[in-house]
Design a protein around this motif. Structure first.
Motif, PDB file in Angstrom:
ATOM      1  N   TYR A 146       0.829  -1.212   0.000  1.00  0.00           N
ATOM      2  CA  TYR A 146       0.000   0.000   0.000  1.00  0.00           C
ATOM      3  C   TYR A 146       0.862   1.260   0.000  1.00  0.00           C
ATOM      4  N   VAL A 147       1.773   1.391   0.948  1.00  0.00           N
ATOM      5  CA  VAL A 147       2.581   2.611   1.020  1.00  0.00           C
ATOM      6  C   VAL A 147       3.654   2.632  -0.060  1.00  0.00           C
ATOM      7  N   ARG A 148       4.012   1.474  -0.612  1.00  0.00           N
ATOM      8  CA  ARG A 148       5.068   1.436  -1.620  1.00  0.00           C
ATOM      9  C   ARG A 148       4.559   1.754  -3.020  1.00  0.00           C
ATOM     10  N   TYR A 149       3.279   1.475  -3.291  1.00  0.00           N
ATOM     11  CA  TYR A 149       2.804   1.604  -4.671  1.00  0.00           C
ATOM     12  C   TYR A 149       1.494   2.373  -4.829  1.00  0.00           C
ATOM     13  N   ALA A 150       0.791   2.715  -3.760  1.00  0.00           N
ATOM     14  CA  ALA A 150      -0.465   3.460  -3.899  1.00  0.00           C
ATOM     15  C   ALA A 150      -0.174   4.883  -4.360  1.00  0.00           C
ATOM     16  N   SER A 151      -1.091   5.449  -5.136  1.00  0.00           N
ATOM     17  CA  SER A 151      -0.896   6.791  -5.690  1.00  0.00           C
ATOM     18  C   SER A 151      -0.877   7.862  -4.613  1.00  0.00           C
ATOM     19  N   ASN A 152      -1.389   7.564  -3.415  1.00  0.00           N
ATOM     20  CA  ASN A 152      -1.388   8.551  -2.324  1.00  0.00           C
ATOM     21  C   ASN A 152       0.016   8.980  -1.943  1.00  0.00           C
ATOM     22  N   PHE A 153       1.020   8.138  -2.238  1.00  0.00           N
ATOM     23  CA  PHE A 153       2.375   8.395  -1.762  1.00  0.00           C
ATOM     24  C   PHE A 153       3.369   8.569  -2.907  1.00  0.00           C
ATOM     25  N   ILE A 154       2.883   8.893  -4.107  1.00  0.00           N
ATOM     26  CA  ILE A 154       3.760   9.117  -5.257  1.00  0.00           C
ATOM     27  C   ILE A 154       3.793  10.608  -5.550  1.00  0.00           C
ATOM     28  N   ASP A 155       4.973  11.206  -5.480  1.00  0.00           N
ATOM     29  CA  ASP A 155       5.125  12.636  -5.736  1.00  0.00           C
ATOM     30  C   ASP A 155       4.790  12.972  -7.184  1.00  0.00           C
ATOM     31  N   GLY A 156       4.093  14.087  -7.363  1.00  0.00           N
ATOM     32  CA  GLY A 156       3.869  14.632  -8.693  1.00  0.00           C
ATOM     33  C   GLY A 156       2.769  13.988  -9.491  1.00  0.00           C
ATOM     34  N   ILE A 157       1.967  13.118  -8.877  1.00  0.00           N
ATOM     35  CA  ILE A 157       0.918  12.425  -9.630  1.00  0.00           C
ATOM     36  C   ILE A 157      -0.446  13.033  -9.380  1.00  0.00           C
ATOM     37  N   GLY A 158      -0.560  13.880  -8.360  1.00  0.00           N
ATOM     38  CA  GLY A 158      -1.853  14.470  -8.057  1.00  0.00           C
ATOM     39  C   GLY A 158      -2.783  13.473  -7.395  1.00  0.00           C
ATOM     40  N   ARG A 159      -4.086  13.643  -7.649  1.00  0.00           N
ATOM     41  CA  ARG A 159      -5.090  12.789  -7.022  1.00  0.00           C
ATOM     42  C   ARG A 159      -5.752  11.922  -8.086  1.00  0.00           C
ATOM     43  N   ILE A 160      -5.228  10.719  -8.280  1.00  0.00           N
ATOM     44  CA  ILE A 160      -5.833   9.771  -9.209  1.00  0.00           C
ATOM     45  C   ILE A 160      -5.899   8.420  -8.525  1.00  0.00           C
ATOM     46  N   ASP A 161      -6.794   7.564  -9.031  1.00  0.00           N
ATOM     47  CA  ASP A 161      -6.935   6.248  -8.410  1.00  0.00           C
ATOM     48  C   ASP A 161      -6.214   5.156  -9.189  1.00  0.00           C
ATOM     49  N   GLY A 162      -5.766   5.450 -10.413  1.00  0.00           N
ATOM     50  CA  GLY A 162      -5.041   4.447 -11.188  1.00  0.00           C
ATOM     51  C   GLY A 162      -5.899   3.298 -11.678  1.00  0.00           C
ATOM     52  N   GLU A 163      -7.218   3.487 -11.697  1.00  0.00           N
ATOM     53  CA  GLU A 163      -8.132   2.409 -12.094  1.00  0.00           C
ATOM     54  C   GLU A 163      -9.010   2.799 -13.279  1.00  0.00           C
ATOM     55  N   ILE A 164      -8.664   3.887 -13.965  1.00  0.00           N
ATOM     56  CA  ILE A 164      -9.555   4.401 -15.006  1.00  0.00           C
ATOM     57  C   ILE A 164      -9.658   3.453 -16.197  1.00  0.00           C
ATOM     58  N   MET A 165      -8.667   2.580 -16.355  1.00  0.00           N
ATOM     59  CA  MET A 165      -8.698   1.631 -17.476  1.00  0.00           C
ATOM     60  C   MET A 165      -9.900   0.696 -17.367  1.00  0.00           C
ATOM     61  N   GLU A 166     -10.310   0.398 -16.144  1.00  0.00           N
ATOM     62  CA  GLU A 166     -11.453  -0.499 -15.969  1.00  0.00           C
ATOM     63  C   GLU A 166     -12.716   0.096 -16.589  1.00  0.00           C
ATOM     64  N   THR A 167     -12.851   1.412 -16.525  1.00  0.00           N
ATOM     65  CA  THR A 167     -14.046   2.054 -17.099  1.00  0.00           C
ATOM     66  C   THR A 167     -13.997   2.076 -18.620  1.00  0.00           C
ATOM     67  N   LEU A 168     -12.800   2.025 -19.199  1.00  0.00           N
ATOM     68  CA  LEU A 168     -12.678   2.091 -20.660  1.00  0.00           C
ATOM     69  C   LEU A 168     -13.058   0.778 -21.327  1.00  0.00           C
ATOM     70  N   TRP A 169     -12.868  -0.331 -20.609  1.00  0.00           N
ATOM     71  CA  TRP A 169     -13.201  -1.621 -21.211  1.00  0.00           C
ATOM     72  C   TRP A 169     -14.694  -1.762 -21.461  1.00  0.00           C
ATOM     73  N   ALA A 170     -15.519  -1.041 -20.714  1.00  0.00           N
ATOM     74  CA  ALA A 170     -16.974  -1.199 -20.851  1.00  0.00           C
ATOM     75  C   ALA A 170     -17.426  -0.907 -22.273  1.00  0.00           C
ATOM     76  N   ARG A 171     -16.873   0.133 -22.892  1.00  0.00           N
ATOM     77  CA  ARG A 171     -17.278   0.480 -24.256  1.00  0.00           C
ATOM     78  C   ARG A 171     -16.773  -0.551 -25.256  1.00  0.00           C
ATOM     79  N   LEU A 172     -15.551  -1.043 -25.032  1.00  0.00           N
ATOM     80  CA  LEU A 172     -15.040  -2.058 -25.954  1.00  0.00           C
ATOM     81  C   LEU A 172     -15.816  -3.363 -25.838  1.00  0.00           C
ATOM     82  N   ASN A 173     -16.310  -3.643 -24.646  1.00  0.00           N
ATOM     83  CA  ASN A 173     -17.047  -4.886 -24.456  1.00  0.00           C
ATOM     84  C   ASN A 173     -18.377  -4.900 -25.197  1.00  0.00           C
TER      85      ASN A 173
END
Length: 816
Positions: A326-353
């Motif tokens: 969690y602390v090693r790879y979550a976006s909450n602790f990565i400098d310069g990335i802002g506030r993102i969840d890193g899961e937006i790709m899951e929403t893109l598959w819906a249209r392709l499906n």
């Protein structure tokens, strides 16, 4: 000739011009809005309207060519649709050609004589930094020289990687008959180079050192009927736009060799001069370990050595990993990335499906073209809605900065300066070392050994601080406060015992009541000395009323029956303290000088109680982390829960004492500062911190500590290690939350500029094509390019106006 239109299938007699200078029949039909199914002796033609309608239906509804043509046959003859000419195969072929021509036209190849190259028939994100397009840098300058005062992460490209196993593809029936129209020109990678990479790449089965991830341990899952078990690729993590030429097919599941190729191709798209990228992938803790080594060992993987790759895991998937991830790879602790969840790709598959079922049995080229077209449309929709997206992000960032700032300021004010300096230095070391040593990020975790806890509340210290002339009065009031605490402790014990008590328990309660009654009698007799002649010890006081903050599942009826069994229970007796007598009665007894003295002692009691409450909550949190979660057997788990229950009883005791103390303070007419400092204590504020008890729990990235964690904080004493570690972790996490929101605001403002620059660049590009077409006397080309230039100009103007209005309103609000 058979004419297929939106209105149905028609048979019409068509005669072409046979004059000597006449154009060929197929060109004449194109000029009149018909697309012939063949070019030598056409017998079937499709109107442009029906082809546009089919492509739109295919995009929005996932309508297959068979279903669409079946609809046209029923529209032509509802009673006898089988008698309508069958042009299904012609529709599939013409639709492919029409899709290809429209795509080339949209990307300007109707105005150019050259052939499209890799990824040139694909749109990309207007808000991501693209040097030379929306990031304007002088010829001899680099992005690092653009602004010396700007943060180092200003030009960071964020990628999210994922696989989709619904986009399957069957083995083609006649692969030798396949015709490729746009191989590698859109989002899907070129087949030849990709196949050579797969043939040479080493297929290593890697055992996961984290949790049992399906993508790692089942990467070799194959299905013999499928040519492709799914697709995988890369999109921008902040806006959800597919990256051109970065989508690959899976052959045996989601293997590293597949995703390596996708990421390397994504890192080549308009990345000149960008030296930092953040990647989010479900299994990045395993995937990123040897990524550079795999790139260096392959002839077909290319990535510049200057590009720094920072691995991350999406906030939904990271909770399926080990706690340390969690602390090693979550976006909450990565400098310069802002506030993102890193899961937006899951929403893109819906249209392709939507089109995946229809594309499953298509030929390989046809399937690739459908997927490319769908992804291109997805990016186009993202582009035209980017203004609304960035405005929403800007408002969220404004609110996030305010809320996170308040939460951090509360902790920052309570922590000593020398500790904050040390914590900041440790944070900087962790961030600078995370690439080479992800374990350095464990600074954001609790890292202590279990120590001895203290559950004794000392009021004597507060009494010793009283004036010498009132030392005996202060001691008397302190004795009264200690009696109240003993009453509350006995009340809670009686309540827990209930009517199912043993003889030994009842005997112990009786002894405690005798002892407490003796203390109350002595205290009441002393009251005659301190309260004066106006006090009557024989007054019949009301029973003690205490709000017990206890989260155990006790039956209140048991407590009532047990208390009724003892006449005049001492734990329910109200002792003659000034707060119980009231301000008016103290003045009547000429003892109003006792009111400020009790208020001072009550403040000390509240501070001591809150301190002990914090200690026990820390204790409970660490017990969950070190005992409950680590228990490997039922016996160990039972013993651990017994320890938790014991600590929870102490939490309930101190919470109830504080509630009673604050209630008594309200009777003494406190000042505004005291009301602001000592707030009501709510049951939900007594939960343990997930940062300690369950560091991998969901929903904690916006979590902040309750108000009492910043009241009279003492990081010294016998519980220094627990208290300091607890505050350090929450201080670091609150600071990380505030930093991410500030970065989000900076990035959103930059993305607003980049979006406007992108639209202006497109408008200029199409304007140049319009002028070239006018010089070549191509009025149709000039009209189309002029319309495109106007469209992008309007998008730029609309976005610029919306962004300026939003920022001006925010500035006015801040000034107020």
């Amino acid at each position: 000739m058979v004419i297929i239109d939106k209105s149905g299938v028609h048979r019409l007699e068509i005669r072409c011009c046979d004059c000597p200078n006449a154009l060929s029949p197929d060109i004449q039909m194109f000029r009149h809005g018909f697309f012939p199914a063949s070019f030598n002796r056409p017998k079937t033609a499709f109107t442009f309207r029906v082809l546009d309608d089919f492509l739109l239906d295919n995009l929005e509804c996932g309508t297959s060519a068979m279903n669409y043509y079946s609809k046209l046959r029923r529209m032509t003859s509802s009673m006898f649709p089988h008698l309508v000419p069958d042009r299904y195969r012609e529709l599939m072929r013409v639709a492919r050609q029409w899709r290809q021509l429209k795509t080339m036209k949209w990307h300007g190849f109707g105005h150019r004589s050259d052939i499209p190259s890799t990824g040139e028939l694909a749109l990309f994100c207007p808000a991501c930094p693209q040097p030379g397009i929306n990031v304007l840098v002088a010829g001899d300058e680099s992005l690092d020289d653009d602004d010396k005062n700007s943060p180092s992460w200003k030009y960071t490209r964020s990628f999210v990687m994922d696989g989709n196993f619904k986009a399957e593809h069957l083995h083609p029936i006649k692969p030798f008959d396949e015709v490729w129209l746009s191989d590698g020109l859109g989002f899907m990678v070129g087949k030849d180079r990709y196949k050579m990479h797969l043939a040479e790449a080493a297929d290593m089965v890697e055992k996961s050192s984290c949790n049992n991830h399906r993508a790692v341990n089942q990467a070799n899952a194959a299905r013999h009927k499928l040519e492709s078990t799914g697709i995988g690729g890369v999109a921008c993590a902040r806006h959800g736009c597919f990256v051109p030429h970065s989508m690959v097919d899976f052959q045996k599941g989601e293997r590293q060799m597949n995703m390596d190729y996708a990421l390397c191709e994504a890192a080549r798209h308009n990345m000149e001069g960008i030296s930092r990228a953040v990647t989010f992938y479900d299994i990045n803790c395993q995937y990123n370990k040897h990524f550079r080594a795999r790139v260096d060992a392959s002839r077909f993987l290319e990535m510049t050595q200057d590009l720094t790759i920072i691995p991350g895991i999406g906030l939904w998937h990271v909770h399926g990993h080990q706690d340390s991830c969690y602390v090693r790879y979550a976006s909450n602790f990565i400098d310069g990335i802002g506030r993102i969840d890193g899961e937006i790709m899951e929403t893109l598959w819906a249209r392709l499906n939507l089109i995946s079922p229809a594309a499953r049995g298509m030929s390989s080229p046809h399937r690739q073209e459908c997927l490319d077209y769908q992804m291109n449309d997805s990016n186009f929709c993202k582009m035209i809605r980017m203004k609304r997206t960035l405005c929403r992000k800007y408002k969220l960032a404004m609110n996030g900065i305010t809320e996170s700032g308040k939460a951090f300021d509360r902790l920052d004010e309570a922590a000593p300066a020398h500790l904050k300096t040390e914590w900041s230095a440790r944070e900087r070391r962790a961030q600078s070392s995370r690439l080479n040593d992800p374990e350095a990020m464990d600074e954001y975790e609790i890292n202590i050994k279990k120590g001895e806890s203290t559950s004794i509340v000392s009021i004597d210290g507060s009494a010793r601080n009283a004036a010498p002339s009132r030392r005996s009065v202060a001691t008397w009031i302190s004795t009264g406060l200690a009696i109240e605490e003993a009453q509350i402790a006995l009340l809670i014990e009686v309540r827990r015992m209930g009517k199912r008590s043993t003889e030994t328990q009842r005997l112990d309660i009786a002894r405690q009541r005798d002892r407490l009654q003796g203390q109350i009698d002595g205290f009441t007799q002393s009251a005659l000395t301190h309260l004066g002649e106006g006090f009557d010890a024989d007054d019949d006081p009301d029973d003690l009323n205490v709000d017990i903050l206890d989260d155990l599942d006790d039956d209140p009826a048991d407590f009532s029956k047990t208390s009724d069994a003892w006449t005049n229970s001492p734990e329910l007796t109200v002792i003659p303290l000034p707060s119980n007598l009231g301000v008016d009665r103290c003045r009547h007894c000429m003892a109003e000088d006792l009111i400020p003295l009790e208020m001072s002692l009550r403040e000390g009691q509240a501070n001591d109680t809150l301190h002990n409450l914090r200690i026990h909550l820390c204790n409970k949190a660490v017990l969950f982390r070190t005992s409950v979660r680590q228990a490997k057997s039922q016996a160990l788990k039972t013993r651990a829960w017994s320890q938790v229950t014991s600590v929870q009883q102490a939490v309930s005791l101190h919470a109830s004492i504080y509630t009673k103390t604050r209630k008594q303070m309200m009777k003494l007419e406190p000042g505004q500062d005291q009301l602001q400092k000592f707030k009501p204590l709510l049951r939900e504020q007594l939960k343990i911190s997930t940062a300690v008890g369950d560091p991998n729990a969901r929903g904690q990235r916006n979590e902040s500590l309750a108000w009492f964690w910043s009241v009279e904080v003492d990081l010294g004493g016998p519980d220094q290690s627990w208290n300091e570690e607890f505050y350090r972790v929450h201080w670091l996490r609150a600071k990380a939350l505030q930093d991410r929101w500030k970065e989000e605001m900076t990035l959103v403002q930059l993305e607003m500029d980049w979006t406007c620059n992108y639209f202006s660049w497109r408008a200029t590009q199409w304007g140049d094509r319009m002028r070239e077409s006018l010089e070549k006397r191509l009025p149709g080309h000039a009209c189309y390019s002029g319309r495109q230039s106007q469209m992008y100009s309007l998008l730029a103007q609309d976005a610029q106006a919306a962004f300026e209005d939003l920022q001006s309103v925010s500035i006015e609000t801040g000034d107020e």
